[in-house]
Design a protein around this motif. Structure first.
Motif, PDB file in Angstrom:
ATOM      1  N   ASN A 148      12.095  -4.321 -19.874  1.00  0.00           N
ATOM      2  CA  ASN A 148      12.426  -5.470 -19.032  1.00  0.00           C
ATOM      3  C   ASN A 148      12.334  -5.164 -17.536  1.00  0.00           C
ATOM      4  OD1 ASN A 148      13.027  -7.571 -20.965  1.00  0.00           O
ATOM      5  ND2 ASN A 148      14.701  -6.247 -21.603  1.00  0.00           N
ATOM      6  N   GLY A 149      11.723  -4.042 -17.187  1.00  0.00           N
ATOM      7  CA  GLY A 149      11.440  -3.750 -15.790  1.00  0.00           C
ATOM      8  C   GLY A 149      12.518  -3.001 -15.034  1.00  0.00           C
ATOM      9  N   TYR A 150      13.524  -2.508 -15.683  1.00  0.00           N
ATOM     10  CA  TYR A 150      14.575  -1.743 -15.009  1.00  0.00           C
ATOM     11  C   TYR A 150      14.165  -0.276 -14.892  1.00  0.00           C
ATOM     12  CZ  TYR A 150      17.559  -5.798 -15.719  1.00  0.00           C
ATOM     13  OH  TYR A 150      18.080  -7.060 -15.687  1.00  0.00           O
ATOM     14  N   VAL A 151      14.728   0.403 -13.890  1.00  0.00           N
ATOM     15  CA  VAL A 151      14.448   1.828 -13.688  1.00  0.00           C
ATOM     16  C   VAL A 151      15.761   2.560 -13.486  1.00  0.00           C
ATOM     17  CG1 VAL A 151      12.159   1.464 -12.716  1.00  0.00           C
ATOM     18  CG2 VAL A 151      14.129   1.517 -11.203  1.00  0.00           C
ATOM     19  N   ILE A 152      15.704   3.878 -13.641  1.00  0.00           N
ATOM     20  CA  ILE A 152      16.874   4.725 -13.405  1.00  0.00           C
ATOM     21  C   ILE A 152      17.042   4.864 -11.892  1.00  0.00           C
ATOM     22  CG2 ILE A 152      17.810   7.049 -13.734  1.00  0.00           C
ATOM     23  CD1 ILE A 152      16.179   7.174 -16.323  1.00  0.00           C
ATOM     24  N   PRO A 153      18.267   4.854 -11.387  1.00  0.00           N
ATOM     25  CA  PRO A 153      18.465   4.989  -9.937  1.00  0.00           C
ATOM     26  C   PRO A 153      17.777   6.251  -9.410  1.00  0.00           C
ATOM     27  CG  PRO A 153      20.530   4.422 -10.986  1.00  0.00           C
ATOM     28  CD  PRO A 153      19.549   4.677 -12.083  1.00  0.00           C
ATOM     29  N   GLY A 154      17.041   6.102  -8.306  1.00  0.00           N
ATOM     30  CA  GLY A 154      16.324   7.213  -7.705  1.00  0.00           C
ATOM     31  C   GLY A 154      14.950   7.447  -8.310  1.00  0.00           C
ATOM     32  N   GLU A 155      14.602   6.763  -9.360  1.00  0.00           N
ATOM     33  CA  GLU A 155      13.310   6.923 -10.018  1.00  0.00           C
ATOM     34  C   GLU A 155      12.261   6.091  -9.288  1.00  0.00           C
ATOM     35  OE1 GLU A 155      11.623   6.674 -14.559  1.00  0.00           O
ATOM     36  OE2 GLU A 155      13.087   5.194 -13.938  1.00  0.00           O
ATOM     37  N   ARG A 156      11.069   6.641  -9.168  1.00  0.00           N
ATOM     38  CA  ARG A 156       9.974   5.917  -8.543  1.00  0.00           C
ATOM     39  C   ARG A 156       8.984   5.505  -9.625  1.00  0.00           C
ATOM     40  NH1 ARG A 156       8.353   8.744  -2.863  1.00  0.00           N
ATOM     41  NH2 ARG A 156      10.472   8.843  -2.051  1.00  0.00           N
ATOM     42  N   VAL A 157       8.583   4.274  -9.559  1.00  0.00           N
ATOM     43  CA  VAL A 157       7.635   3.751 -10.528  1.00  0.00           C
ATOM     44  C   VAL A 157       6.324   3.513  -9.805  1.00  0.00           C
ATOM     45  CG1 VAL A 157       7.138   1.891 -12.136  1.00  0.00           C
ATOM     46  CG2 VAL A 157       9.485   2.664 -11.833  1.00  0.00           C
ATOM     47  N   TYR A 158       5.257   4.037 -10.371  1.00  0.00           N
ATOM     48  CA  TYR A 158       3.928   3.866  -9.788  1.00  0.00           C
ATOM     49  C   TYR A 158       3.102   3.000 -10.723  1.00  0.00           C
ATOM     50  CZ  TYR A 158       5.296   7.746  -6.793  1.00  0.00           C
ATOM     51  OH  TYR A 158       5.947   8.541  -5.891  1.00  0.00           O
ATOM     52  N   TYR A 159       2.370   2.067 -10.135  1.00  0.00           N
ATOM     53  CA  TYR A 159       1.485   1.197 -10.897  1.00  0.00           C
ATOM     54  C   TYR A 159       0.049   1.507 -10.523  1.00  0.00           C
ATOM     55  CZ  TYR A 159       5.723  -1.452 -11.832  1.00  0.00           C
ATOM     56  OH  TYR A 159       6.971  -1.829 -12.215  1.00  0.00           O
ATOM     57  N   ASP A 160      -0.782   1.667 -11.495  1.00  0.00           N
ATOM     58  CA  ASP A 160      -2.198   1.946 -11.269  1.00  0.00           C
ATOM     59  C   ASP A 160      -2.913   0.622 -11.048  1.00  0.00           C
ATOM     60  OD1 ASP A 160      -4.698   2.972 -11.077  1.00  0.00           O
ATOM     61  OD2 ASP A 160      -4.807   3.693 -13.153  1.00  0.00           O
ATOM     62  N   VAL A 161      -3.268   0.319  -9.801  1.00  0.00           N
ATOM     63  CA  VAL A 161      -3.923  -0.928  -9.477  1.00  0.00           C
ATOM     64  C   VAL A 161      -5.439  -0.814  -9.495  1.00  0.00           C
ATOM     65  CG1 VAL A 161      -1.993  -1.819  -8.146  1.00  0.00           C
ATOM     66  CG2 VAL A 161      -3.734  -0.451  -7.014  1.00  0.00           C
ATOM     67  N   SER A 162      -5.951   0.383  -9.718  1.00  0.00           N
ATOM     68  CA  SER A 162      -7.399   0.577  -9.700  1.00  0.00           C
ATOM     69  C   SER A 162      -8.048   0.222 -11.040  1.00  0.00           C
ATOM     70  CB  SER A 162      -7.726   2.021  -9.348  1.00  0.00           C
ATOM     71  OG  SER A 162      -7.270   2.882 -10.364  1.00  0.00           O
ATOM     72  N   VAL A 163      -7.258  -0.031 -12.034  1.00  0.00           N
ATOM     73  CA  VAL A 163      -7.783  -0.370 -13.360  1.00  0.00           C
ATOM     74  C   VAL A 163      -8.261  -1.803 -13.354  1.00  0.00           C
ATOM     75  CG1 VAL A 163      -7.236  -0.550 -15.795  1.00  0.00           C
ATOM     76  CG2 VAL A 163      -6.231   1.272 -14.452  1.00  0.00           C
ATOM     77  N   ASN A 164      -9.509  -2.027 -13.755  1.00  0.00           N
ATOM     78  CA  ASN A 164     -10.072  -3.376 -13.830  1.00  0.00           C
ATOM     79  C   ASN A 164      -9.801  -3.933 -15.216  1.00  0.00           C
ATOM     80  OD1 ASN A 164     -11.096  -3.210 -11.246  1.00  0.00           O
ATOM     81  ND2 ASN A 164     -13.048  -2.359 -11.959  1.00  0.00           N
TER      82      ASN A 164
END
Length: 97
Positions: A80-96
């Motif tokens: 549901n889009g939650y993260v652990i405090p202090g965690e960084r989430v990276y999204y790969d936007v280069s994927v077509n």
């Protein structure tokens, strides 16, 4: 003797009323049969949904009993889009797509 035509007319009216009443009963019967069939299909669908939900509840209860609640909570939160405090989430936007 005089002819009794009114009696014949009354007989026709009574016969017509009886036929009309029988037709109404037949139409009502077929309508009720259709309603019963539809309701039975709805009952079957609800029973199937109930079985699925009971199975899900059993799986969740097993997770609670085994102490796996933290894993379940984490997977549910991440889904549901939650993260652990202090965690960084990276999204790969280069994927077509």
């Amino acid at each position: 003797m005089a002819e009794k035509k009114p009696r014949r007319k009354k007989s026709f009216i009574v016969s017509f009323c009886i036929v009309a009443l029988c037709a109404w009963f037949a139409i009502s019967l077929f309508s009720m049969i259709g309603d019963i069939s539809k309701t039975n299909k709805e009952i079957d669908a609800v029973k199937q949904e109930t079985k699925v939900q009971v199975q899900k509840n059993k799986e969740l209860q097993d997770q609670l009993d085994n102490g796996d609640i933290d894993e379940y909570a984490e997977s549910y939160a991440r889904a549901n889009g939650y993260v652990i405090p202090g965690e960084r989430v990276y999204y790969d936007v280069s994927v077509n797509n």
